[in-house]
Design a protein around this motif. Structure first.
Motif, PDB file in Angstrom:
ATOM      1  N   GLU A   1     -16.236   8.043  -3.441  1.00 27.40           N
ATOM      2  CA  GLU A   1     -17.445   7.315  -3.057  1.00 27.40           C
ATOM      3  C   GLU A   1     -17.909   6.394  -4.190  1.00 27.40           C
ATOM      4  OE1 GLU A   1     -21.116   9.330  -2.289  1.00 27.40           O
ATOM      5  OE2 GLU A   1     -21.812   7.672  -1.054  1.00 27.40           O
ATOM      6  N   ALA A   2     -17.769   6.869  -5.430  1.00 25.00           N
ATOM      7  CA  ALA A   2     -18.154   6.017  -6.581  1.00 25.00           C
ATOM      8  C   ALA A   2     -17.304   4.746  -6.589  1.00 25.00           C
ATOM      9  CB  ALA A   2     -17.987   6.792  -7.879  1.00 25.00           C
ATOM     10  N   ILE A   3     -16.010   4.907  -6.328  1.00 23.51           N
ATOM     11  CA  ILE A   3     -15.106   3.738  -6.299  1.00 23.51           C
ATOM     12  C   ILE A   3     -15.532   2.783  -5.189  1.00 23.51           C
ATOM     13  CG2 ILE A   3     -12.728   3.023  -5.767  1.00 23.51           C
ATOM     14  CD1 ILE A   3     -11.829   5.684  -7.065  1.00 23.51           C
ATOM     15  N   TYR A   4     -15.775   3.352  -4.009  1.00 25.58           N
ATOM     16  CA  TYR A   4     -16.088   2.485  -2.869  1.00 25.58           C
ATOM     17  C   TYR A   4     -17.465   1.831  -3.024  1.00 25.58           C
ATOM     18  CZ  TYR A   4     -11.829   4.027  -0.506  1.00 25.58           C
ATOM     19  OH  TYR A   4     -10.516   4.248  -0.180  1.00 25.58           O
ATOM     20  N   ASN A   5     -18.417   2.561  -3.605  1.00 25.14           N
ATOM     21  CA  ASN A   5     -19.732   1.939  -3.854  1.00 25.14           C
ATOM     22  C   ASN A   5     -19.585   0.757  -4.804  1.00 25.14           C
ATOM     23  OD1 ASN A   5     -21.053   3.706  -2.210  1.00 25.14           O
ATOM     24  ND2 ASN A   5     -21.744   5.069  -3.859  1.00 25.14           N
ATOM     25  N   THR A   6     -18.732   0.951  -5.831  1.00 25.83           N
ATOM     26  CA  THR A   6     -18.542  -0.123  -6.818  1.00 25.83           C
ATOM     27  C   THR A   6     -17.901  -1.342  -6.162  1.00 25.83           C
ATOM     28  OG1 THR A   6     -18.128   1.642  -8.395  1.00 25.83           O
ATOM     29  CG2 THR A   6     -17.661  -0.601  -9.138  1.00 25.83           C
TER      30      THR A   6
ATOM     31  N   VAL B   1      -2.967   6.196   0.988  1.00 23.93           N
ATOM     32  CA  VAL B   1      -4.297   6.246   1.616  1.00 23.93           C
ATOM     33  C   VAL B   1      -4.371   5.167   2.681  1.00 23.93           C
ATOM     34  CG1 VAL B   1      -6.775   5.862   1.234  1.00 23.93           C
ATOM     35  CG2 VAL B   1      -5.468   7.264  -0.356  1.00 23.93           C
ATOM     36  N   TYR B   2      -4.984   5.534   3.794  1.00 25.73           N
ATOM     37  CA  TYR B   2      -5.163   4.602   4.906  1.00 25.73           C
ATOM     38  C   TYR B   2      -6.663   4.536   5.190  1.00 25.73           C
ATOM     39  CZ  TYR B   2      -4.828   2.604   9.549  1.00 25.73           C
ATOM     40  OH  TYR B   2      -4.980   1.790  10.632  1.00 25.73           O
ATOM     41  N   VAL B   3      -7.223   3.323   5.232  1.00 25.21           N
ATOM     42  CA  VAL B   3      -8.657   3.207   5.537  1.00 25.21           C
ATOM     43  C   VAL B   3      -8.897   2.224   6.668  1.00 25.21           C
ATOM     44  CG1 VAL B   3      -9.505   3.702   3.194  1.00 25.21           C
ATOM     45  CG2 VAL B   3      -9.048   1.341   3.846  1.00 25.21           C
ATOM     46  N   ARG B   4     -10.003   2.447   7.342  1.00 22.09           N
ATOM     47  CA  ARG B   4     -10.477   1.498   8.341  1.00 22.09           C
ATOM     48  C   ARG B   4     -11.891   1.101   7.925  1.00 22.09           C
ATOM     49  NH1 ARG B   4     -11.916   2.061  13.478  1.00 22.09           N
ATOM     50  NH2 ARG B   4     -12.012   4.320  13.394  1.00 22.09           N
ATOM     51  N   LEU B   5     -12.204  -0.191   7.955  1.00 20.50           N
ATOM     52  CA  LEU B   5     -13.520  -0.652   7.507  1.00 20.50           C
ATOM     53  C   LEU B   5     -14.101  -1.651   8.470  1.00 20.50           C
ATOM     54  CD1 LEU B   5     -12.636  -2.377   4.125  1.00 20.50           C
ATOM     55  CD2 LEU B   5     -12.898   0.071   4.418  1.00 20.50           C
ATOM     56  N   GLU B   6     -15.413  -1.817   8.327  1.00 20.19           N
ATOM     57  CA  GLU B   6     -16.027  -2.983   8.940  1.00 20.19           C
ATOM     58  C   GLU B   6     -16.347  -3.895   7.768  1.00 20.19           C
ATOM     59  OE1 GLU B   6     -19.167  -2.437  12.072  1.00 20.19           O
ATOM     60  OE2 GLU B   6     -20.238  -3.664  10.587  1.00 20.19           O
ATOM     61  N   TYR B   7     -15.772  -5.104   7.779  1.00 21.54           N
ATOM     62  CA  TYR B   7     -16.039  -6.042   6.693  1.00 21.54           C
ATOM     63  C   TYR B   7     -16.498  -7.362   7.284  1.00 21.54           C
ATOM     64  CZ  TYR B   7     -15.567  -9.056   2.654  1.00 21.54           C
ATOM     65  OH  TYR B   7     -15.846  -9.948   1.655  1.00 21.54           O
ATOM     66  N   ASP B   8     -17.629  -7.846   6.859  1.00 21.96           N
ATOM     67  CA  ASP B   8     -18.153  -9.123   7.323  1.00 21.96           C
ATOM     68  C   ASP B   8     -18.241  -9.149   8.862  1.00 21.96           C
ATOM     69  OD1 ASP B   8     -19.144 -11.615   6.967  1.00 21.96           O
ATOM     70  OD2 ASP B   8     -17.212 -12.616   6.708  1.00 21.96           O
ATOM     71  N   GLY B   9     -18.620  -7.985   9.433  1.00 28.35           N
ATOM     72  CA  GLY B   9     -18.852  -7.920  10.883  1.00 28.35           C
ATOM     73  C   GLY B   9     -17.616  -7.651  11.723  1.00 28.35           C
TER      74      GLY B   9
ATOM     75  N   LEU C   1      -6.896   8.373  -6.561  1.00 27.68           N
ATOM     76  CA  LEU C   1      -8.054   7.479  -6.695  1.00 27.68           C
ATOM     77  C   LEU C   1      -7.605   6.019  -6.711  1.00 27.68           C
ATOM     78  CD1 LEU C   1     -10.180   9.490  -9.275  1.00 27.68           C
ATOM     79  CD2 LEU C   1     -10.329   9.485  -6.773  1.00 27.68           C
ATOM     80  N   GLU C   2      -6.499   5.777  -7.417  1.00 23.01           N
ATOM     81  CA  GLU C   2      -5.982   4.403  -7.433  1.00 23.01           C
ATOM     82  C   GLU C   2      -5.539   4.004  -6.017  1.00 23.01           C
ATOM     83  OE1 GLU C   2      -3.017   3.515 -10.450  1.00 23.01           O
ATOM     84  OE2 GLU C   2      -2.273   1.866  -9.198  1.00 23.01           O
ATOM     85  N   ALA C   3      -4.847   4.929  -5.319  1.00 22.24           N
ATOM     86  CA  ALA C   3      -4.405   4.630  -3.943  1.00 22.24           C
ATOM     87  C   ALA C   3      -5.617   4.336  -3.058  1.00 22.24           C
ATOM     88  CB  ALA C   3      -3.593   5.801  -3.384  1.00 22.24           C
ATOM     89  N   SER C   4      -6.724   5.054  -3.291  1.00 19.95           N
ATOM     90  CA  SER C   4      -7.936   4.849  -2.492  1.00 19.95           C
ATOM     91  C   SER C   4      -8.510   3.453  -2.721  1.00 19.95           C
ATOM     92  CB  SER C   4      -8.997   5.889  -2.853  1.00 19.95           C
ATOM     93  OG  SER C   4      -8.497   7.186  -2.647  1.00 19.95           O
ATOM     94  N   ALA C   5      -8.577   3.049  -3.988  1.00 18.70           N
ATOM     95  CA  ALA C   5      -9.120   1.720  -4.305  1.00 18.70           C
ATOM     96  C   ALA C   5      -8.217   0.635  -3.718  1.00 18.70           C
ATOM     97  CB  ALA C   5      -9.226   1.557  -5.820  1.00 18.70           C
ATOM     98  N   ARG C   6      -6.907   0.826  -3.856  1.00 19.09           N
ATOM     99  CA  ARG C   6      -5.968  -0.195  -3.353  1.00 19.09           C
ATOM    100  C   ARG C   6      -6.065  -0.326  -1.828  1.00 19.09           C
ATOM    101  NH1 ARG C   6      -3.138  -2.380  -7.128  1.00 19.09           N
ATOM    102  NH2 ARG C   6      -2.734  -1.266  -9.073  1.00 19.09           N
ATOM    103  N   ALA C   7      -6.224   0.801  -1.147  1.00 17.60           N
ATOM    104  CA  ALA C   7      -6.312   0.753   0.321  1.00 17.60           C
ATOM    105  C   ALA C   7      -7.534  -0.054   0.748  1.00 17.60           C
ATOM    106  CB  ALA C   7      -6.384   2.174   0.881  1.00 17.60           C
ATOM    107  N   TYR C   8      -8.663   0.166   0.054  1.00 19.32           N
ATOM    108  CA  TYR C   8      -9.901  -0.537   0.424  1.00 19.32           C
ATOM    109  C   TYR C   8      -9.735  -2.053   0.239  1.00 19.32           C
ATOM    110  CZ  TYR C   8     -14.933  -0.586   1.361  1.00 19.32           C
ATOM    111  OH  TYR C   8     -16.154  -0.763   1.943  1.00 19.32           O
ATOM    112  N   LEU C   9      -9.179  -2.418  -0.924  1.00 15.25           N
ATOM    113  CA  LEU C   9      -9.005  -3.857  -1.201  1.00 15.25           C
ATOM    114  C   LEU C   9      -7.967  -4.467  -0.259  1.00 15.25           C
ATOM    115  CD1 LEU C   9      -9.179  -3.789  -5.084  1.00 15.25           C
ATOM    116  CD2 LEU C   9     -10.878  -4.722  -3.486  1.00 15.25           C
ATOM    117  N   ASN C  10      -6.937  -3.696   0.074  1.00 11.53           N
ATOM    118  CA  ASN C  10      -5.923  -4.190   1.014  1.00 11.53           C
ATOM    119  C   ASN C  10      -6.558  -4.510   2.370  1.00 11.53           C
ATOM    120  OD1 ASN C  10      -3.583  -3.006   3.192  1.00 11.53           O
ATOM    121  ND2 ASN C  10      -2.941  -4.554   1.735  1.00 11.53           N
ATOM    122  N   ALA C  11      -7.473  -3.643   2.817  1.00 13.26           N
ATOM    123  CA  ALA C  11      -8.141  -3.884   4.110  1.00 13.26           C
ATOM    124  C   ALA C  11      -8.972  -5.170   4.041  1.00 13.26           C
ATOM    125  CB  ALA C  11      -9.023  -2.686   4.473  1.00 13.26           C
TER     126      ALA C  11
END
Ligand code: KIV
Ligand code: ZN
Length: 517
Positions: A431-436, A465-473, A486-496
């Motif tokens: 969560e700290a990574i994603y908040n940042t 890590v696989y993530v689904r997000l809502e970004y810019d609507g 943790l690195e895989a988590s950050a990379r997944a978020y940025l990849n999305a």
């Protein structure tokens, strides 16, 4: 022995699974693997649905040579035109057009009388036949349709030019006996059915999609539709690997086979699972990780004495290799290239070099490099989006202690090359990574789903890590692989986020080209 055609709809019905969102590059990779698997028809998408779908169908049609490529259309001239525009340069353009035939759908969804439905079906098949050598017509919700009405409409659309008729169990309501009887009934009662291929398309709401598909084969179906790993709307579609392996293992009973290269099944399943983020349950028939694991003492004893006591499918049949240790840190580029080709990856020299560098980095940290590791590295390389798109993770530091507040400090480089740095806290490290990251992005973003997997196995396994997000609507999804979770988590978020930015950039470019800018 009859040969049953396999019609794969992983990229259309499968892509309709909740949360699945493949980009064009990923769809092409899946299509290439389906071609290697030997499917007869690839349903590449629904061109009228979106610009993205249109482009993907077009590019798949241009890429695939040994399977026929088709696109879906409602009974509408605009939809049919969209399929034609996307496939007109392919060797055998094929159309899949559908209209609902059940009383429930005709009354409530279409608000049309049965006669109006017949008229529309005939008009659109006739129109399509002017362009397409092969027109497949589907009676949506055939399973809940009146059999005599089906006979009547089928006769008319065959006269209009349809040469493949599909009878879907759209809502997964049928039982094997009833679904089989429907095929027998139309075979026996549609007067012009000779020479027409009958196709089965089953959904798995009651867990009967595979059994229903096989019942259709027993009763005269010539084509089975389905998806890899059974992904699809709601509970999914018939799993093609189950149908094909059942036909092989029970050839004595069905007297029917497919053209599939069964030893490509495991690889196809793994690719679809990785790119869609839809994990295959361990106990899934044919492709689950436990499908060949014998746990109980009695079974193990039987297996040691004679394998056929408890094993009806060999792992080799579906391409599960027993020699798993493949390359080590001393392996050279040549061995790496051979292994990549063996795994079905034909990368450009540049991508191969980059993948080799990633492999070398990993080999320095991880004792054993297995097929699964290489598969992950090569798939990531093959489907990665351009370096110049979006945000790049430059540095990350996470502080965690049971008595401290988790804090992540992150340095990102944006597409203009500017560096940004920020630190934020969270109730856990992820969560700290994603908040940042969220605070550093220019548009609002919200995490919808997070999944983590280990690749291969062992304590030093790669994390995926696989993530689904809502970004810019809009909704987007992404993957990240690293040795550290943790690195895989950050990379997944940025990849999305980057996938979404890339999609938007591609759209803008198209609009600009159209406007002559
Ligand atoms: O399930 C269904 O009826 C379909 C049709 C569009 C063929 O997917
Ligand atoms: Zn369907």
């Amino acid at each position: 022995m009859r040969t049953i055609d396999i019609f794969d709809t992983t990229l259309r019905d499968g892509e309709q699974s909740a949360g699945v969102n493949l980009n064009t590059v990923e769809k092409i990779e899946v299509a290439k693997q389906l071609e290697r698997l030997g499917v007869d028809v690839i349903e590449a998408g629904f061109p009228a649905a979106s610009k993205g779908d249109f482009d993907a169908v077009k590019r798949i049609g241009e890429t695939i040579k040994n399977s026929s490529v088709t696109g879906l259309a409602r009974a509408s001239i605009r939809d049919i035109d969209a399929v034609w525009e996307s496939l007109k340069t392919t060797a055998e353009p094929r159309l899949h057009v559908f209209i609902a035939t059940s009383p429930i759908h005709m009354t409530h969804k279409l608000k049309m009388t049965p006669d109006q439905v017949i008229e529309k079906a005939v008009e659109t098949v006739k129109y399509a036949k002017k362009f397409f050598p092969v027109v497949q017509w589907s009676a949506e919700d055939a399973g809940r349709s009146d059999l005599n009405f089906l006979v009547k409409i089928m006769e008319k659309v065959i006269d209009a030019g349809a040469s493949v008729i599909n009878l879907p169990d759209t809502v997964g309501y049928m039982t094997p006996q009833k679904y089989g009887e429907m095929f027998r009934f139309v075979r026996e009662n549609v007067p012009n059915i000779d020479g027409v291929k009958l196709s089965a398309h089953c959904h798995d709401d009651l867990g009967m999609a595979t059994a229903n598909s096989l019942a259709a084969v027993e009763n005269g179906a010539d084509q089975i539709e389905g998806t890899i790993n059974g992904i699809g709307e709601r509970a999914g579609n018939a799993a093609l690997e189950e149908v094909a392996v059942a036909l092989r293992i029970r050839e004595d009973f069905y007297s029917a086979s497919t053209r599939l290269k069964l030893d490509e099944i495991k690889k196809t399943s793994a690719l679809v699972s990785k790119l869609t983020g839809m994990r295959v349950p361990a106990n899934k028939a044919v492709v689950g990780n436990n499908a060949f694991a014998h746990e109980s003492g009695i079974h193990q004893d039987g297996m040691l004495k004679e394998k056929t006591t408890y094993e009806i499918i060999t792992p080799e049949l579906i391409g599960v290799n027993s020699t798993r240790l493949v390359l080590g840190k001393h392996s050279g580029r040549h061995a790496f290239k051979n292994k990549a080709l063996e795994l079905g990856f034909d990368l450009t020299e540049e991508k191969l070099k980059e993948a080799f560098d990633t492999f070398k980095d990993l080999a320095d940290k991880k004792k054993e490099i297995v097929d699964d590791d290489l598969f992950s590295i090569l798939t990531n390389k093959q489907t990665e989006i351009g370096e110049d798109v979006g945000f790049k993770l430059e540095r990350m530091q996470v502080q965690y202690g049971m008595d401290n507040i988790p804090t992540a400090t992150i340095e990102l480089r944006d597409e203009n090359g500017d560096l940004k740095q920020l630190a934020s806290t969270g109730s856990g490290s992820v969560e700290a990574i994603y908040n940042t990251i969220e605070s550093m992005l220019p548009s609002p973003s919200r995490l919808l789903d997070y999944k983590i997997n280990s690749v291969g196995g062992g304590r030093d396994a790669l994390a995926e890590v696989y993530v689904r997000l809502e970004y810019d609507g809009d909704n987007t999804s992404g993957r990240g692989t690293a040795q550290d979770v943790l690195e895989a988590s950050a990379r997944a978020y940025l990849n999305a986020v980057n996938r979404m930015l890339q999609q938007k950039a591609a759209m803008k470019e198209k609009v600009a080209v159209k406007a002559g800018v």
